[in-house]
Each structure stands twice: as structure tokens, then as C-alpha cells.
Design a protein around this motif. Structure first.
Motif, short mmCIF file in Angstrom:
data_model
loop_
_atom_site.label_atom_id
_atom_site.label_comp_id
_atom_site.label_asym_id
_atom_site.label_seq_id
_atom_site.Cartn_x
_atom_site.Cartn_y
_atom_site.Cartn_z
N ARG A 166 -1.28 5.85 -4.71
CA ARG A 166 -2.25 6.85 -4.26
C ARG A 166 -3.16 7.28 -5.41
N ALA A 222 4.68 5.10 -4.25
CA ALA A 222 3.62 5.54 -3.34
C ALA A 222 2.66 6.49 -4.04
N THR A 237 0.85 -1.19 0.00
CA THR A 237 0.00 0.00 0.00
C THR A 237 0.88 1.23 0.00
N GLU A 238 0.24 2.36 -0.16
CA GLU A 238 1.00 3.62 -0.14
C GLU A 238 1.80 3.75 1.16
N TRP A 279 -0.16 12.82 -9.75
CA TRP A 279 0.68 11.79 -10.36
C TRP A 279 1.11 12.20 -11.77
N LYS A 337 5.91 3.75 1.66
CA LYS A 337 6.54 4.96 2.19
C LYS A 337 7.38 4.68 3.43
#
Length: 449
Positions: free
Chosen positions: A263, A259, A190-191, A275, A195
Motif C-alpha cells: 500500500r 499488505a 497486490t495488497e 508504513w 490480505k
């Protein structure tokens, strides 16, 4: 001969330092250097750039430090005056008065996509800035920004010559274009886990497939190069654009890129725009919602098997899209006037010019009445990209193929904003990059795209 340069790059790519270097080079040219006009989004940002970046750079560099005025009042956040008469003027996009006050031989626009849409009640600030360069035929402009759905991406891509930053794979040595398809994101990541380091991210070389870690990518970025993706055959372009996505900037870690991608996939419109603008470095194009109505789609199904030619066909045409090591092709049947109906007989991928030549000259196709049809005309893309060791793309090969197969015509996509009609024709007498003549020459069609 270059009048305009556009830098379309992500944050932390060094755009402002490039602008400072250009200004310092201009100052060092001597008494004929001319004034420098520096446009920023707001007054606060203009004074911050002068106070924190430009003035310290001028003072820290021996040659420009020697040219600074000995009077303290000549080096301020409102203007910098040099011993040989050159001055640097700051301006900000929401103030037409500051833009209209001075002329600049070198005109710099930093973070253009953060500019106000209009300078007061007047036109947009870039139009006003260009007027600052009217007085001298040798005035120049540099525009730099991370895309923000306004100016820089469109301006960069519209330049006569465009260069793209490409990392060089430390394993195979190829200059490559990294895309989101090259990211290796562990399943379930996941993001947040990306991270905080819970899931390690890597990327794969699109040429050899080797997996890169952060060190590999850092080396790839340092060993990279600028590759001409448009107008590489122009020897004296008046406008030059430089485009770099976040993948080619080693200061932006893969974990941050991954990430942001995650997202955008799971997020709202703001995340998708962020993005596209901040990492792909292009303007966001809204995704269209396409209906999936089965009956509507099936209306386009002909019922004919592959390779079958419909009755009433006037001629067959071959379309070929040139890639570096293969071709996408489509074989179309065209009907008679006035309807000009079209039917795709076949499509696919072939590896060589010989394969294309076989379809063009040897294959025969029949309709329901047993009438035989052969390809009578073809169009082929004259580009095809290039590998790192090649000076040019596959244009030379395409021109030679068209020369030997007159039924095949070379085509080239051009910017829609160029002068002329939708389709224009150019006589080509020499192979690109050489003085070698093409026997008999060829005619290339330029098509606005």
C-alpha cells in the motif's frame, strides 16, 4: 539510576501492559512507593484505560487487590487510592490543569505521539509532565507510544542506551534484524490478494537465507532477545530506550506487514507515513526529489582511472566502515590548503583487518608525474554490530587494530544533541567490557551525527 524509559513499538505490542506492570510493581513496594501520575491523550482515553485495563488488573492480582482501599469511592476513574497512601492520578494532554495538579514519583505517558501539541495555552504536555518529577530526585518517567511524527522515536533514539528487539532464526540460531528486503512477496501480488490469502507471504532469514513461514516467525519472535544498539557499554545509564518494529512482534502477521508495504509503495503520502510509523516504528522522512540532469552529474566525473592519484595531492586517507564480517572502505586524495580539494581514488569492500592493513601500510599509488603516494592517515568506525554469541561488537578488534597501526584512528558517531563540539576526543585505556588495559591506550574521536 535509570530515570527515563522510552518504549517505541507498534500497536498490539503490549506497551500498555508494560506500563500497568510497572505501576503495579511500584504500588507493591509499600508505603514508600509514592504516587503514580498517568498521562493519556484525552480525558476519554484516560478513563477508558483506567476502567478497562488498569482497575481490572489491580483487582485481578492478589498483592495489589489486598492494597486497594476498602471504600468504593477510592477506586474510581478519577483517582485510585490504596491502603498505604499511594494514589494513582489520571491526566490528559490537552488539560494543563490536570497535568499540574499532582506530583508523581512514577510518571507514565501513554501514547505520547497522540498528545496535543500544546497543553492549552502552555508548553507541550511532556515538558509539563517532567515538572511533576522535580520534587524528588528518585522520580522516574516512562514514555510509550507508536511513532506519530512527534516525540517517541526521537526520544527513544536519544536515550543513553537503546535496545532493539531481534527475532532468533529457528534454523541458524542467529538474532537477526528483519527488514522489508526480507519479505518474500509473490510476483503479481497486490495488497488485496495478500490480505485475503490469495498470495502467501513469507520472509527470509538475512543471515542464513532460510525461508520462514508464519510458524517459523512466531517461534523466532518468541525466542528473540533485546540487543543493545547504542550505549551497550554504559553500566549505569540514566535513560534507556526500547525499539521494536512490527517484524519482531508475532501478533502482527506477515500478511498485514506485506499488505501495508504494498500500500505504501503504490499509495499516497498517508500510506507512506502509516508504513513508517506503524510498521517500521520510526518517523517518516519525506523522500527528496533528486534531479537526474546528466550534465550536472557528469560535473563530478574526474576522468582519472581507478587508483590514479591527481596532481597536487598532499596526502592519502583511508576511511573504513566496520561491519560484522567485512569493511566498506574509501581511499581519498586530499589537496593542499586553502582549497582542501578531495578526490576518491578507490572504494570497495574487504573482508579482514589484514586487508585493511595492506591498503594502509603496503599499497602505493602514483600520480601523472610518477610521484609515489602511500596512505598516511586513516579513520575507522569503532562499532560494527555483534552476533548473538558475542558480548560486544567489534570494538575490541578495532581498538587493537588502531593500537598496532597508529596511522588509523578510531571514530564513533554520537547523538548530535550531546554537549560539546562537533568533534570531541576520548582517551580509551581499557578494552570495552573488561578491565584489560590497552598498552599505551588510544584516542577515539567522537563525531556528532
Amino acid at each position: 539510576w535509570v530515570r527515563e524509559i522510552c518504549l517505541c513499538m507498534p500497536e498490539r505490542a503490549g506497551k500498555t501492559q508494560v506500563l500497568i506492570n510497572a505501576a503495579m510493581w511500584q504500588i507493591d513496594r509499600g508505603i514508600d512507593a509514592g504516587n503514580i501520575f498517568w498521562l493519556m491523550p484525552t480525558e476519554a482515553e484516560a478513563k477508558k484505560a483506567f476502567g478497562e485495563r488498569l482497575i481490572p488488573s489491580l483487582q485481578a492480582t492478589r498483592r495489589t487487590r489486598a492494597l486497594l482501599s476498602r471504600f468504593r469511592d477510592d477506586t474510581t476513574l478519577s483517582m485510585i487510592r490504596f491502603r498505604h497512601g499511594v494514589r494513582i492520578f489520571p491526566a490528559w494532554s490537552n488539560s494543563p490543569a490536570t497535568i499540574a495538579s499532582f506530583f508523581g514519583r512514577l510518571n507514565i505517558a501513554d501514547e505520547t505521539d497522540k498528545f496535543a501539541s500544546r497543553a492549552g495555552d502552555e508548553t507541550d504536555p511532556l515538558t509539563l509532565l517532567r515538572k511533576r518529577g522535580r520534587d524528588r530526585a528518585d522520580s522516574k518517567f516512562i514514555f510509550a507510544s507508536t511513532p506519530g511524527q512527534k516525540y517517541i522515536y526521537t526520544m527513544t533514539m536519544a536515550c543513553e542506551q537503546v535496545w532493539s528487539r531481534r527475532p532468533r532464526c529457528p534454523h541458524c540460531g542467529e538474532l537477526v534484524t528483519l527488514t522489508v528486503d526480507c519479505l518474500i512477496i509473490p510476483e503479481g501480488a497486490t495488497e488485496e490478494t495478500v490480505k485475503n490469502g490469495g498470495h502467501a507471504v513469507a520472509c527470509a532469514c538475512p543471515h542464513c537465507g532460510a525461508e520462514w513461514d508464519d510458524a517459523d516467525r512466531r517461534n523466532a519472535c518468541h525466542a528473540g532477545a533485546w540487543v543493545a544498539v547504542k550505549g551497550g557499554d554504559r553500566s549505569r545509564p540514566t535513560s534507556v530506550g526500547y525499539h521494536a518494529a512490527a517484524f519482531a512482534i508475532d501478533k502482527i502477521p506477515l500478511s498485514e506487514i506485506a499488505a501495508a508495504h504494498l500500500r505504501a509503495q503504490a499509495g499516497d503520502l498517508a500510506a507512506k507515513v502509516a508504513w513508517a510509523n506503524g510498521y517500521l516504528c520510526e518517523d517518516y522522512v519525506e523522500e527528496l526529489s533528486v534531479g537526474r540532469d546528466v550534465d550536472h552529474i557528469l560535473r563530478y566525473k574526474s576522468g582519472l582511472p581507478r587508483n590514479a592519484v591527481p596532481l597536487g595531492t598532499a596526502r592519502l586517507g583511508l576511511l573504513a566502515d566496520t561491519q560484522q564480517d567485512h569493511f566498506y572502505y574509501e581511499l581519498w586524495a586530499y589537496g593542499y590548503a586553502p582549497e582542501f580539494s578531495m578526490h576518491m581514488v578507490r572504494h570497495g569492500i574487504v573482508q579482514s583487518f589484514d586487508d585493511l592493513g595492506h591498503i594502509l601500510n603496503s599499497e602505493e599509488f602514483t600520480d601523472a608525474d610518477g610521484k609515489s603516494h602511500k596512505v598516511s592517515i586513516g579513520l575507522i568506525d569503532s562499532g560494527g554490530g555483534r552476533k548473538s554469541w558475542q558480548k560486544h561488537s567489534r570494538t575490541v578488534e578495532v581498538y587493537e587494530f588502531c593500537r598496532l597501526n597508529p596511522k588509523m584512528k578510531a571514530i564513533k558517531g554520537i547523538w548530535a544533541g550531546m554537549d560539546g563540539g562537533l568533534i570531541t576526543y576520548k582517551s580509551v585505556d581499557t578494552y570495552p567490557g573488561t578491565n584489560k588495559r590497552i598498552p599505551g591506550g588510544i584516542v577515539r574521536a567522537n563525531i556528532k551525527v
